[in-house]
Write a protein that holds these residues in place. Structure first.
Motif, PDB file in Angstrom:
ATOM      1  N   ARG A 205       3.393   5.156  -9.453  1.00  0.00           N
ATOM      2  CA  ARG A 205       4.246   6.102  -8.732  1.00  0.00           C
ATOM      3  C   ARG A 205       4.128   5.784  -7.249  1.00  0.00           C
ATOM      4  NH1 ARG A 205       1.271   9.722  -5.996  1.00  0.00           N
ATOM      5  NH2 ARG A 205      -0.808  10.235  -6.761  1.00  0.00           N
ATOM      6  N   PHE A 206       5.104   6.252  -6.460  1.00  0.00           N
ATOM      7  CA  PHE A 206       5.006   6.063  -5.010  1.00  0.00           C
ATOM      8  C   PHE A 206       4.008   7.066  -4.426  1.00  0.00           C
ATOM      9  CE2 PHE A 206       9.367   4.300  -5.552  1.00  0.00           C
ATOM     10  CZ  PHE A 206       9.119   3.052  -4.999  1.00  0.00           C
ATOM     11  N   ASP A 207       3.222   6.629  -3.453  1.00  0.00           N
ATOM     12  CA  ASP A 207       2.439   7.546  -2.626  1.00  0.00           C
ATOM     13  C   ASP A 207       3.408   8.052  -1.557  1.00  0.00           C
ATOM     14  OD1 ASP A 207       0.945   8.605  -0.464  1.00  0.00           O
ATOM     15  OD2 ASP A 207      -0.835   7.492  -1.136  1.00  0.00           O
ATOM     16  N   LYS A 208       3.883   9.290  -1.749  1.00  0.00           N
ATOM     17  CA  LYS A 208       5.004   9.780  -0.931  1.00  0.00           C
ATOM     18  C   LYS A 208       4.672   9.793   0.571  1.00  0.00           C
ATOM     19  CE  LYS A 208       9.245  11.192  -0.504  1.00  0.00           C
ATOM     20  NZ  LYS A 208       9.419  12.295   0.361  1.00  0.00           N
ATOM     21  N   LYS A 209       3.429  10.149   0.899  1.00  0.00           N
ATOM     22  CA  LYS A 209       3.045  10.182   2.328  1.00  0.00           C
ATOM     23  C   LYS A 209       3.132   8.794   2.943  1.00  0.00           C
ATOM     24  CE  LYS A 209      -0.031  13.998   3.538  1.00  0.00           C
ATOM     25  NZ  LYS A 209      -1.455  14.400   3.619  1.00  0.00           N
TER      26      LYS A 209
ATOM     27  N   ASP B 214       0.814  -1.216   0.000  1.00  0.00           N
ATOM     28  CA  ASP B 214       0.000   0.000   0.000  1.00  0.00           C
ATOM     29  C   ASP B 214       0.855   1.278   0.000  1.00  0.00           C
ATOM     30  OD1 ASP B 214      -2.349   1.468  -0.008  1.00  0.00           O
ATOM     31  OD2 ASP B 214      -2.461   1.545   2.188  1.00  0.00           O
ATOM     32  N   ILE B 215       1.898   1.279  -0.813  1.00  0.00           N
ATOM     33  CA  ILE B 215       2.706   2.508  -0.949  1.00  0.00           C
ATOM     34  C   ILE B 215       2.775   2.954  -2.410  1.00  0.00           C
ATOM     35  CG2 ILE B 215       4.184   2.143   1.094  1.00  0.00           C
ATOM     36  CD1 ILE B 215       6.321   1.045  -0.856  1.00  0.00           C
ATOM     37  N   LEU B 216       2.096   2.205  -3.293  1.00  0.00           N
ATOM     38  CA  LEU B 216       2.129   2.525  -4.724  1.00  0.00           C
ATOM     39  C   LEU B 216       0.774   3.040  -5.203  1.00  0.00           C
ATOM     40  CD1 LEU B 216       4.019  -0.606  -6.126  1.00  0.00           C
ATOM     41  CD2 LEU B 216       4.927   1.725  -5.902  1.00  0.00           C
TER      42      LEU B 216
END
Lengths: 248, 248
Positions: free
Chosen positions: B230-234, B209-211
């Motif tokens: 893309r990465f979910d930066k938060k 759950d970081i993409l």
């Protein structure tokens, strides 16, 4: 067996010239976690008329840091043949806030290299050294004020222990020879400080391929007594060494 | 930007009195891994007329060990603002076999605290300091002889980096802003030095759950072009801090 104690540990000569024996600016601290039947504790020493602290000491000039850690733990608590794992060096120049010693090498700044271990506290018999009034197990959730940054060191050690569960097996020296899955789960839950899903836990443990299911149930009269397991010591030891490979 | 270099690093006064500035018996070494488009390298320095080594140095009397590591890396290689992770202290009394210095504090035994980092080597520009003839990336599988125990330090760093993949995300500073799943898989495979199953990798990555899956495919004309992510930066940053919780 007679225990060797560094009698001069806190006398004047030691305060002034301890660096003839030990490396200056470097210490070792040990975080010894104890588990027994669902309780997790940490081993603490209390200086005579002084604060509580982790068992710690110094490194001799020709001694490896790992050997120093083993020797220090034995000298200060009586615990012998404990596998210690180095986990972090603590090197904030202000970490020893409130230091008493005003002169000599001991008054200087120390970087400390910290080790942890996990033992069955019912099987070891800690004893205070001659500088301590107490050497005792304390519940990890009820630790008193500790000297310097020792509480922080303990916290980081617990995190390292918890993280190690992902990569390394645990339990061989902590469980009885035969045990049930719920008993093993209790060990993990105690270390992690949280409850786990029963089915997922069992699935995961079996996938590790370090357990042998016995054709035997826990006695005690319950209608649906759970099966007993034991560790496959060869596979367990290999996993200790190489990691569980449970990741990638 | 002007770089500060410790000009006295190897002169007579330093050899004799360096411990006026630095803690005796303690050093820091940095293992900088570089990744770019499927290649993993390590940053090495070569002493003028001397051996290859990891970038390393000493800790100032009032400096934290983490700050020392950052400063040393910058002084010796020009690399700035690199997140360094401490992973192990090396303290065998014989680790500096073949040491040249015969006198002064520098001739004594040093315990070294080691840090690692993983950067995109196409985005940083290493430069040798005035004591080195070269500062260069070297393929991790073709590292020349290194001074003392530096090869062992590098090996332990690589194992720490590989283990960290189980608990922490990797890739934000290494991948382009948008990337395909096979590109991300290549990063993991390069670090691990082994190929991974495509489906399991994708399943595992999505479970973290970081993409963010984009409504966009990689261009290039292929019939079944893969989706971009893309990465979910938060979420990525939170996972860097707290771990992936992929274990228990």
């Amino acid at each position: 067996m007679k225990k060797k104690r560094p009698k001069f540990l806190l006398n004047e000569a030691f305060r002034k010239h301890g660096d003839r024996t030990f490396l200056p600016h470097l210490s070792v601290d040990c975080v010894i976690f104890g588990f027994h039947e669902g309780h997790l504790k940490v081993l603490l020493l209390k200086w005579k008329d002084g604060p509580w602290c982790l068992p710690g000491g110094f490194i001799k000039h020709k001694e490896s840091i790992d050997d120093a850690a083993t020797r220090i733990l034995k000298e200060r608590t009586g615990l012998d043949a404990i596998f210690l794992k180095q986990f972090h060096a603590f090197g904030d120049p202000l970490r020893e806030k409130g230091k008493r010693h005003q002169e000599g090498w001991i008054s200087k700044r120390f970087v400390t290299i910290a080790y942890y271990a996990l033992v069955d506290y019912s099987k070891v018999f800690p004893q205070p050294d001659s500088f301590s009034s107490e050497c005792t197990w304390c519940d990890v959730h009820a630790v008193p004020n500790l000297i310097y940054d020792h509480k922080q060191i303990m916290k980081v050690a617990l995190e390292a222990l918890q993280l190690s569960l992902n990569d390394h097996p645990v339990g061989y020296n902590l469980m009885p020879l035969k045990f049930t899955m719920p008993e093993l789960q209790r060990l993990y839950e105690t270390i992690l400080g949280q409850s786990l899903d029963r089915r997922n836990f069992q699935k995961r443990m079996l996938a590790l391929d370090i357990l042998v299911k016995l054709n035997e149930r826990k006695t005690g009269g319950a209608h649906k007594a759970p099966f007993l397991y034991r560790f496959d010591k060869k596979k367990y030891d290999r996993a200790v060494k190489r990691g569980l490979g449970a990741g990638f």
